[in-house]
Motif scaffolding. Structure first.
Motif, mmCIF file in Angstrom:
data_model
loop_
_atom_site.group_PDB
_atom_site.id
_atom_site.type_symbol
_atom_site.label_atom_id
_atom_site.label_comp_id
_atom_site.label_asym_id
_atom_site.label_seq_id
_atom_site.Cartn_x
_atom_site.Cartn_y
_atom_site.Cartn_z
ATOM 1 N N UNK A 126 38.012 38.155 -11.249
ATOM 2 C CA UNK A 126 38.599 38.298 -9.810
ATOM 3 C C UNK A 126 37.791 37.563 -8.833
ATOM 4 N N UNK A 127 38.264 37.338 -7.882
ATOM 5 C CA UNK A 127 37.576 36.366 -6.759
ATOM 6 C C UNK A 127 37.681 37.043 -5.316
ATOM 7 N N UNK A 128 36.418 37.310 -5.028
ATOM 8 C CA UNK A 128 36.058 38.192 -3.793
ATOM 9 C C UNK A 128 36.168 37.162 -2.629
ATOM 10 N N UNK A 129 37.197 37.171 -1.934
ATOM 11 C CA UNK A 129 37.396 36.809 -0.542
ATOM 12 C C UNK A 129 37.034 35.043 -0.432
ATOM 13 N N UNK A 130 38.000 34.492 -0.398
ATOM 14 C CA UNK A 130 37.968 33.013 0.194
ATOM 15 C C UNK A 130 38.254 32.810 1.416
ATOM 16 N N UNK A 131 37.292 32.367 2.351
ATOM 17 C CA UNK A 131 37.813 32.076 3.670
ATOM 18 C C UNK A 131 37.353 30.676 3.815
ATOM 19 N N UNK A 135 25.775 29.607 -8.676
ATOM 20 C CA UNK A 135 24.578 30.262 -9.042
ATOM 21 C C UNK A 135 24.988 31.683 -9.524
ATOM 22 N N UNK A 136 24.379 32.381 -10.936
ATOM 23 C CA UNK A 136 24.718 33.849 -11.036
ATOM 24 C C UNK A 136 23.794 34.650 -9.965
ATOM 25 N N UNK A 137 24.632 35.609 -9.509
ATOM 26 C CA UNK A 137 24.024 36.337 -8.428
ATOM 27 C C UNK A 137 23.912 37.577 -9.159
ATOM 28 N N UNK A 138 24.540 38.133 -10.028
ATOM 29 C CA UNK A 138 24.354 39.476 -10.511
ATOM 30 C C UNK A 138 25.153 39.475 -11.966
ATOM 31 N N UNK A 139 24.384 40.237 -12.875
ATOM 32 C CA UNK A 139 24.960 40.249 -14.438
ATOM 33 C C UNK A 139 25.176 41.773 -14.402
ATOM 34 N N UNK A 140 26.286 42.168 -15.244
ATOM 35 C CA UNK A 140 26.557 43.642 -15.710
ATOM 36 C C UNK A 140 26.412 43.339 -17.135
ATOM 37 N N UNK A 141 27.028 44.233 -17.799
ATOM 38 C CA UNK A 141 26.892 44.327 -19.314
ATOM 39 C C UNK A 141 27.785 43.001 -19.975
ATOM 40 N N UNK A 162 32.297 30.020 1.121
ATOM 41 C CA UNK A 162 31.478 30.659 0.072
ATOM 42 C C UNK A 162 32.471 31.817 -0.611
ATOM 43 N N UNK A 163 32.122 31.888 -1.688
ATOM 44 C CA UNK A 163 33.020 32.998 -2.498
ATOM 45 C C UNK A 163 32.170 33.447 -3.595
ATOM 46 N N UNK A 164 32.687 34.629 -4.259
ATOM 47 C CA UNK A 164 32.279 35.301 -5.255
ATOM 48 C C UNK A 164 33.125 35.457 -6.297
ATOM 49 N N UNK A 165 32.925 34.858 -7.516
ATOM 50 C CA UNK A 165 33.993 34.964 -8.796
ATOM 51 C C UNK A 165 33.290 35.740 -9.821
ATOM 52 N N UNK A 166 33.889 36.821 -10.127
ATOM 53 C CA UNK A 166 33.453 37.698 -11.256
ATOM 54 C C UNK A 166 34.032 37.076 -12.528
ATOM 55 N N UNK A 167 33.122 36.762 -13.438
ATOM 56 C CA UNK A 167 33.481 36.018 -14.655
ATOM 57 C C UNK A 167 33.154 37.297 -15.996
ATOM 58 N N UNK A 168 34.068 37.140 -16.909
ATOM 59 C CA UNK A 168 33.843 37.704 -18.007
ATOM 60 C C UNK A 168 33.836 36.945 -19.327
ATOM 61 N N UNK A 169 32.534 37.164 -20.174
ATOM 62 C CA UNK A 169 32.123 36.478 -21.229
ATOM 63 C C UNK A 169 33.189 37.146 -22.370
ATOM 64 N N UNK A 170 33.422 36.271 -23.230
ATOM 65 C CA UNK A 170 34.363 36.364 -24.240
ATOM 66 C C UNK A 170 33.727 35.703 -25.724
ATOM 67 N N UNK A 223 21.458 42.934 -5.030
ATOM 68 C CA UNK A 223 21.837 43.955 -4.047
ATOM 69 C C UNK A 223 23.343 43.883 -3.527
ATOM 70 N N UNK A 224 23.339 42.717 -2.921
ATOM 71 C CA UNK A 224 24.799 42.406 -2.222
ATOM 72 C C UNK A 224 25.903 42.441 -3.268
ATOM 73 N N UNK A 225 25.877 41.840 -4.196
ATOM 74 C CA UNK A 225 26.823 42.292 -5.603
ATOM 75 C C UNK A 225 26.973 43.747 -5.765
ATOM 76 N N UNK A 226 26.209 44.574 -5.929
ATOM 77 C CA UNK A 226 26.185 45.807 -6.104
ATOM 78 C C UNK A 226 27.166 46.622 -4.873
ATOM 79 N N UNK A 227 26.725 46.229 -3.625
ATOM 80 C CA UNK A 227 27.432 46.706 -2.419
ATOM 81 C C UNK A 227 28.827 46.519 -2.393
ATOM 82 N N UNK A 228 29.119 45.107 -2.766
ATOM 83 C CA UNK A 228 30.547 44.616 -2.877
ATOM 84 C C UNK A 228 31.331 45.337 -3.775
#
Length: 178
Positions: free
Chosen positions: A56-61, A77-83, A107-115, A139-144
């Motif tokens: 997903x892509x979170x908001x591109x203005x 830059x990596x801002x957040x890591x999940x599983x 600025x934008x936030x891309x959620x990337x999944x490793x395969x 923390x901002x990534x968790x809130x988003x």
């Protein structure tokens, strides 16, 4: 395993050519989105050491137009890591070569999944948070993520209560014919 964000940061700079422009002579947003996706992939793949896909892509203005002949720099830059996923923070700046003036373009936030090699989700290294900025970004990534869950459930078709929204809707450029 854990890694510092700085170990997988990626930056690219590219000269904007006339072939990248739209009909108004500004750099086409689609070209910038393509570059953003490429650098998000590079950063996520570098962190995870696996092939990554954009989830997903979170908001591109688009904050400022980019002109032909300007240098565009994208930073990731990596801002957040999940599983198995990572949120990659992106910043796009343009620089006028003659004046040296730098503009923040988006600025934008891309959620990337490793395969893995079979296309299955694979665990990613965690993130080492070593300063206030890295904690803020995580923390901002968790809130988003929490906001996204709320947004999607609030307007779910089966749960939507039209009456609760009619007064607010009337304040906009709309004609209701219900």
């Amino acid at each position: 395993m854990f890694k510092h964000a700085k170990d997988s940061q990626v930056s690219i700079t590219e000269l904007m050519l006339p072939a990248h422009s739209n009909f108004s002579g500004k750099i086409h947003g689609g070209h910038i989105l393509n570059l953003m996706d490429q650098i998000a992939f590079a950063c996520a793949s570098k962190h995870s050491r696996n092939y990554c896909v954009t989830a997903s892509v979170n908001r591109v203005d688009f904050l400022n137009p980019i002109e032909v002949g300007e240098l565009v720099t994208l930073k990731a830059s990596v801002n957040y890591t999940g599983r198995t996923s990572m949120v990659i923070g992106l910043r796009v700046e343009s620089q006028n070569i003659q004046t040296g003036k730098v503009k923040h373009c988006n600025s934008s936030y891309f959620t990337m999944v490793a395969k893995d090699e079979n296309g299955k989700n694979v665990k990613v290294p965690g993130l080492i948070l070593d300063d206030k900025q890295s904690v803020r970004r995580f923390a901002r990534s968790i809130a988003r993520q929490e906001q996204a869950k709320t947004r999607s459930s609030r307007f779910k078709s089966s749960e939507f209560k039209m009456e609760e929204h009619l007064e607010a809707i009337k304040l906009h450029n709309v004609k209701l014919e219900l």
